[in-house]
Design a protein around this motif. Structure first.
Motif, short mmCIF file in Angstrom:
data_model
loop_
_atom_site.label_atom_id
_atom_site.label_comp_id
_atom_site.label_asym_id
_atom_site.label_seq_id
_atom_site.Cartn_x
_atom_site.Cartn_y
_atom_site.Cartn_z
N GLN A 1 -9.60 -3.72 4.15
CA GLN A 1 -9.62 -4.56 2.67
C GLN A 1 -8.56 -5.71 2.27
O GLN A 1 -8.86 -6.50 2.32
N MET B 1 -1.51 -1.28 -3.93
CA MET B 1 -2.52 0.32 -3.88
C MET B 1 -1.89 1.46 -3.69
O MET B 1 -0.79 0.95 -3.02
N ALA C 1 -3.16 4.97 -2.55
CA ALA C 1 -3.74 6.26 -1.67
C ALA C 1 -3.48 7.47 -1.41
O ALA C 1 -2.05 7.53 -1.53
N ASP D 1 -8.71 7.47 3.17
CA ASP D 1 -8.43 6.04 1.68
C ASP D 1 -7.45 5.24 2.19
O ASP D 1 -8.07 3.89 2.50
N LEU E 1 1.10 -1.38 -0.16
CA LEU E 1 0.15 -0.24 -0.47
C LEU E 1 0.69 1.42 -0.01
O LEU E 1 1.56 0.99 0.99
N LEU F 1 -8.26 1.02 2.77
CA LEU F 1 -8.02 0.07 2.20
C LEU F 1 -6.86 -0.99 2.19
O LEU F 1 -6.95 -1.66 2.21
#
Length: 632
Positions: A551, A537, A539, A544, A513, A548
């Motif tokens: 999840q 991912m 953000a 956010d 992330l 994320l």
């Protein structure tokens, strides 16, 4: 007219005591002034020499009486003595006694007439002056400054002890000008004498800095001030009072500050040049890519951008490093390190520079490991800097020798080259901040002149020493670094750990992330990690990022600190409380690189603290280290 009549007539013309001594009969007569001067009547004074002797102070009596009789016996024309007489009230007054001797026809002394002048007040003034002079000299000799007094014509009247102690001069310097030629530095003397003459004519205080020669021949800087002392009524100068204050240490400190200021200006000029050069190359290359995005040379253009970006990053890293190292803020992560491995890594790091300049590098080292306790990254930094310097300051096609040996309890690294060499004055300052050997408008060698400062501090942090030798310009240089050998041979497990830490494991399958409020930074970093085989991912704010993370359950979180709203520290603390991310590897990405910033990051729950721009290889190694924790 008899003697008494004559004495009375003389008394009318003076207030002094008059006496008349008939030497043959011993009769001593006094005038009436004895009453006002001593408090006695002439009759009370007595008319014998013995009565007079009885009034003389005991400490003076023998000297005075003997002197009187000797003058009479030798047939002197006159006699004088200064002594104390007792007054009626018991106190003593000091008198100057003068007598003149008369002789009879045969030449024999027969009569003596004299006068007593009271000098008590004058002697008191003189004594006070002597005491004042003594106090002045004691005070003048007690101060550390040189003190002198001269008359209006420049004739020296007084030097205190410090003058003789410092200069070693005797008191034969009779004028200010003569003293100046003896001790003032030849380069200063004419300026000083001109200033003194101007002050003499204008009557203004003389102030000047000059070098004065000490008795050992050395010169030191002094601040010399001469103040005129004038008559109250006429304003005429009657004395010059001078003070010379040693300001040598202050002068050297001022010169050092000026030199530091000059170095600062040079450094800022170099920094501007070093930053503008890669920025210009990057800007030009970007323009080319905008105009010709599909050109066959695009790959070459991207290579230029990559090299210049690395150059910029290296400059910033050096600036941050010199700040941390010189202030003692660097913490070493020590472990057993094989210096032979450091040699390999350092050679690999400078290979492109060596190839570019077509240098020949010869390496000599033992076949067995050379173990020291140290920080592997910092040890590599030391050797890379020394090798890069050798490569930069050696003309194309030169020779560089790298030797690793052990001497007693020390490991020794030597880097030798046949490059431009150094003058003795450069050698003395080679490890000083901004102490680059030569500077020119072409800036062909590059660099900020801070690398060797960093090297010296890092070597000393490891308990080592560094020395440099050069036979002179164009005769090459040699740097010698010594580190204490490790106390004992590390175990196989420790050796394997060191090897594993020195290798990057290119494993894929890690969920990452990336959180950064700059969409461009986040996007480019995500692309690089995806190219390495990771799932990424992105953000752009803390809210956010938390969503994320809950999840996707990332293995690694790369988190910017300066996020809008909720900062990176708070995001990290919240992630550590969430089951999905409490065991994730988290790295702070920030432009703040102080030790306090790193400590704050670790306290918030981060595993690592990276300063932007982050070296991609280092970042990939950090991400790869999470591979063993990746979910199946």
């Amino acid at each position: 007219m008899d003697s008494d009549q004559r004495l009375r007539l003389i008394s009318r013309a003076t207030n002094d005591i008059i006496w008349d001594w008939d030497i043959e009969t011993g009769w001593l007569a006094w005038n009436d002034a004895v009453a006002s001067q001593l408090g006695y009547t002439p009759e009370e004074m007595g008319h014998s020499l013995g009565a007079w002797e009885a009034l003389i102070h005991p400490d003076d009596r023998k000297r005075v009486v003997d002197s009187l009789h000797m003058a009479v016996e030798k047939g002197e024309d006159g006699w004088h003595e200064e002594y104390r007489l007792r007054k009626r009230d018991g106190s003593y007054a000091t008198f100057m006694d003068r007598g003149y001797i008369a002789r009879d026809q045969s030449g024999k002394s027969c009569r003596m007439i004299g006068s007593l002048l009271d000098v008590t007040e004058r002697r008191g003034i003189e004594e006070a002056l002597r005491a004042s002079e003594a106090r002045f000299r004691q005070m003048a000799d007690a101060v550390p400054q040189i003190i002198w007094i001269a008359d209006p014509k420049g004739n020296i009247e007084f030097f205190n002890r410090q003058w003789f102690t410092y200069t070693g001069q005797d008191d034969k310097a009779t004028t200010v000008e003569e003293a100046a030629y003896k001790v003032v530095h030849p380069a200063d003397v004419e300026r000083v004498l001109t200033g003194l003459k101007e002050s003499h004519y204008s009557g203004e205080t003389f102030v000047s800095e000059m070098r004065l020669r000490a008795k050992n021949g050395d010169y030191r800087w002094f601040l010399v001030r001469a103040v005129p002392y004038c008559e109250a009524d006429s304003g005429r100068i009657i004395r010059w009072f001078g003070v010379s204050v040693d300001i040598h240490d202050r002068k050297l400190a001022e010169e050092a500050l000026q030199e530091a200021d000059r170095h600062k200006d040079e450094f800022l000029a170099m920094l501007a040049h070093e930053l503008r050069s890669p920025l210009a190359a990057i800007r030009n290359t970007v323009h080319l890519l905008e105009k010709r995005p599909e050109a066959p040379e695009a790959a070459r253009y991207l290579g230029i951008v990559k090299r210049q970006t690395r150059r910029l990053s290296a400059l910033v890293d050096d600036l941050l490093d010199v700040s941390r190292v010189t202030r003692g803020l660097v913490t070493l992560r020590t472990e057993p390190v094989n210096l032979s491995d450091i040699v390999d890594r350092a050679l690999e790091s400078v290979q492109s520079l060596v190839d570019e300049k077509r240098h020949r590098v010869r390496v000599a080292r033992p076949s067995v490991p050379v173990w020291v306790e140290g920080d592997a990254i910092r040890l590599e930094q030391i050797l890379v800097n020394l090798l890069a310097n050798a490569a930069k300051y050696t003309d194309a096609g030169g020779n560089i020798d790298l030797r690793l040996t052990t001497e007693g309890d020390n490991a020794e690294l030597r880097v030798l080259d046949n490059g431009i060499g150094m003058k003795p004055e450069v050698l003395r300052h080679v490890f000083d901040l901004f102490g680059q050997a030569e500077r020119g408008l072409d800036r062909a060698k590059g660099g900020l002149g801070i690398g060797l400062t960093i090297v010296k501090n890092l070597v000393e942090l490891h308990g080592g020493t560094i020395a440099v030798h050069s036979a002179g310009p164009h005769r090459g240089s040699e740097f010698i670094v010594r580190f204490p050998l490790a106390a004992g041979q590390p175990s196989r497990a420790e050796q394997q750990m060191v090897v594993e830490r020195s290798q990057h494991r290119g494993l894929g399958g890690v969920r990452v992330l990336v959180v950064d409020d700059s969409s461009e930074i986040a996007e480019t970093l995500a692309l690089l990690l995806e190219d390495a085989g990771h799932e990424v991912m992105v953000a752009n704010d803390g809210t956010d990022a938390l969503r994320l993370a809950a999840q996707a359950k990332p293995n690694v979180v790369l988190l910017d600190i300066g996020l809008p709203g909720m900062d990176g520290y708070e995001v990290a603390r919240r992630m550590r409380r969430e089951p999905a991310t409490k065991n994730a590897l988290m790295a702070a990405l920030t432009g703040y690189g102080q030790a306090s910033d790193r400590d704050k990051a670790l306290a918030a729950g981060f595993d690592r603290h990276f300063v932007k721009p982050v070296d991609i290889d280092t970042l990939e190694a950090f991400v790869n280290s999470a591979a063993t924790q990746a979910s199946p």
